[in-house]
Design a protein around this motif. Structure first.
Motif, PDB file in Angstrom:
ATOM      1  N   LYS A  18       0.841  -1.199   0.000  1.00  7.99           N
ATOM      2  CA  LYS A  18       0.000   0.000   0.000  1.00  7.99           C
ATOM      3  C   LYS A  18       0.872   1.243   0.000  1.00  7.99           C
ATOM      4  O   LYS A  18       1.994   1.226   0.502  1.00  7.99           O
ATOM      5  N   CYS A  19       0.326   2.324  -0.538  1.00  8.50           N
ATOM      6  CA  CYS A  19       1.007   3.621  -0.510  1.00  8.50           C
ATOM      7  C   CYS A  19       1.261   3.988   0.960  1.00  8.50           C
ATOM      8  O   CYS A  19       0.343   3.911   1.784  1.00  8.50           O
ATOM      9  N   THR A  20       2.501   4.370   1.299  1.00 10.47           N
ATOM     10  CA  THR A  20       2.813   4.678   2.702  1.00 10.47           C
ATOM     11  C   THR A  20       2.023   5.894   3.179  1.00 10.47           C
ATOM     12  O   THR A  20       1.809   6.071   4.368  1.00 10.47           O
ATOM     13  N   CYS A  21       1.567   6.716   2.225  1.00 11.76           N
ATOM     14  CA  CYS A  21       0.914   7.974   2.591  1.00 11.76           C
ATOM     15  C   CYS A  21      -0.614   7.831   2.651  1.00 11.76           C
ATOM     16  O   CYS A  21      -1.209   7.973   3.710  1.00 11.76           O
ATOM     17  N   CYS A  22      -1.254   7.478   1.521  1.00 10.77           N
ATOM     18  CA  CYS A  22      -2.728   7.456   1.504  1.00 10.77           C
ATOM     19  C   CYS A  22      -3.282   6.047   1.708  1.00 10.77           C
ATOM     20  O   CYS A  22      -4.498   5.870   1.806  1.00 10.77           O
ATOM     21  N   LYS A  23      -2.379   5.049   1.760  1.00 12.46           N
ATOM     22  CA  LYS A  23      -2.760   3.644   2.007  1.00 12.46           C
ATOM     23  C   LYS A  23      -3.528   2.995   0.861  1.00 12.46           C
ATOM     24  O   LYS A  23      -4.076   1.906   1.037  1.00 12.46           O
ATOM     25  N   SER A  24      -3.608   3.653  -0.296  1.00 11.48           N
ATOM     26  CA  SER A  24      -4.264   2.994  -1.431  1.00 11.48           C
ATOM     27  C   SER A  24      -3.329   1.898  -1.958  1.00 11.48           C
ATOM     28  O   SER A  24      -2.122   1.942  -1.744  1.00 11.48           O
ATOM     29  N   LYS A  25      -3.922   0.920  -2.652  1.00 14.88           N
ATOM     30  CA  LYS A  25      -3.140  -0.218  -3.114  1.00 14.88           C
ATOM     31  C   LYS A  25      -2.212   0.225  -4.245  1.00 14.88           C
ATOM     32  O   LYS A  25      -2.621   0.971  -5.134  1.00 14.88           O
ATOM     33  N   LEU A  33       5.077   4.889  -2.872  1.00  9.49           N
ATOM     34  CA  LEU A  33       4.034   5.913  -3.005  1.00  9.49           C
ATOM     35  C   LEU A  33       3.217   5.693  -4.275  1.00  9.49           C
ATOM     36  O   LEU A  33       3.770   5.317  -5.311  1.00  9.49           O
ATOM     37  N   CYS A  34       1.916   5.976  -4.197  1.00 10.37           N
ATOM     38  CA  CYS A  34       1.060   5.886  -5.392  1.00 10.37           C
ATOM     39  C   CYS A  34       1.355   7.079  -6.302  1.00 10.37           C
ATOM     40  O   CYS A  34       2.043   8.015  -5.908  1.00 10.37           O
ATOM     41  N   LEU A  35       0.809   7.052  -7.493  1.00  9.88           N
ATOM     42  CA  LEU A  35       1.084   8.119  -8.472  1.00  9.88           C
ATOM     43  C   LEU A  35       0.717   9.496  -7.926  1.00  9.88           C
ATOM     44  O   LEU A  35       1.469  10.462  -8.063  1.00  9.88           O
ATOM     45  N   LYS A  36      -0.459   9.566  -7.280  1.00  6.72           N
ATOM     46  CA  LYS A  36      -0.935  10.850  -6.791  1.00  6.72           C
ATOM     47  C   LYS A  36      -0.006  11.395  -5.693  1.00  6.72           C
ATOM     48  O   LYS A  36       0.428  12.552  -5.736  1.00  6.72           O
ATOM     49  N   CYS A  37       0.315  10.542  -4.728  1.00  7.66           N
ATOM     50  CA  CYS A  37       1.189  10.996  -3.627  1.00  7.66           C
ATOM     51  C   CYS A  37       2.597  11.289  -4.133  1.00  7.66           C
ATOM     52  O   CYS A  37       3.248  12.221  -3.657  1.00  7.66           O
ATOM     53  N   SER A  38       3.094  10.503  -5.126  1.00 13.12           N
ATOM     54  CA  SER A  38       4.431  10.794  -5.685  1.00 13.12           C
ATOM     55  C   SER A  38       4.456  12.161  -6.322  1.00 13.12           C
ATOM     56  O   SER A  38       5.455  12.876  -6.211  1.00 13.12           O
TER      57      SER A  38
HETATM   58 ZN   LIG Z   1      -0.885   7.573  -2.032  1.00 13.74          ZN
END
Ligand SMILES: [Zn+2]
Ligand SMILES: [Zn+2]
Length: 240
Positions: A18-25, A33-38
């Motif tokens: 999971k994304c360390t920030c928003c926890k999305s898969k 990190l997911c694309l958005k958080c990156s």
């Molecule tokens: Zn994220």
């Protein structure tokens, strides 16, 4: 598809990262990190140093306290701030400390290697060590995150990593004020090694006040090295 890639994909799916920030898969191939958080993180970390005006990951400014403790350069990738736009970078560090995730270690090593390459000539010739974690924290989390990071970064440069220091600190640094942090940061040398003429890079995940890195640098200097650089993912102190 090659067998190795297939295995990687299966292992990735099983680990459900999971994304360390928003926890999305996370999708296959994404690290930490997911694309958005990156993309929020990219904007956040492109801020400049207020001393030299360079982007932080190209700046090697030290501060007065650390220079007094023989740390000539401080390499950093971004700033640790208690603000929402900083949360991707902050959660990267929290996860590195606790989760023992390979993708998180990889993402952190990517950042730190890039910043070191920007400021240090021939990192392959440097000796990498780390600020050691408290023994009770190593028992609790099963890892010394700065040791893992230093080892990974050294490996990528083809440089030598030495697990040189261990901690006998009684308390967690984050529970203490600056003056007490310096007293609490008690390390000792675990190996009889001559560093005469060597350039040493001391790796830590975050430099909050500089007390730990400063203590580590004083010990390393007693082994004869000629130049000490600190390298951390983030700094939490003010530039000026
Ligand atoms: Zn994220
Ligand atoms: Zn600077």
């Amino acid at each position: 598809m090659k067998i190795k890639e297939l295995m990687d994909r299966v292992l990735f799916a099983l680990s459900v990262p999971k994304c360390t920030c928003c926890k999305s898969k996370l999708d296959y191939g994404q690290k930490a990190l997911c694309l958005k958080c990156s993309s929020v993180f990219e904007d956040f970390k492109s801020r400049n140093c207020s001393l030299c005006a360079k982007p932080l990951d190209k700046c090697s400014c030290s501060n007065e306290f650390l220079r007094a403790h023989y740390v000539r350069r401080v390499i950093k990738c971004y700033r640790y701030l208690d603000r929402k736009e900083a949360s991707a970078g902050n959660t990267l560090i929290y996860s590195l400390k606790r989760d023992n995730r390979q993708d998180v270690l990889d993402a952190c090593a990517d950042l730190l290697c890039k910043a070191i390459s920007n400021s240090v000539d021939n990192p392959a010739d440097c000796v990498f060590i780390n600020v050691p974690r408290r023994k009770s924290a190593i028992v609790k989390y099963g890892i010394d995150q700065s040791a893992l990071l230093a080892k990974e970064v050294a490996k990528r440069f083809g440089a030598r990593y030495i697990p040189l220091l261990a901690s006998k600190a009684k308390l967690a640094q984050k529970s203490l004020e600056t003056a007490d942090r310096f007293k609490n940061a008690q390390f000792y040398i675990t190996k009889n090694i001559d560093l005469t003429g060597k350039r040493v890079i001391i790796v830590d995940d975050i430099i909050t006040t500089g007390a730990s890195v400063g203590k580590a640098a004083a010990l390393v200097r007693s082994l004869g090295c000629k130049d000490i650089t600190a390298a951390a993912l983030a700094i939490a102190y003010k530039d000026s």
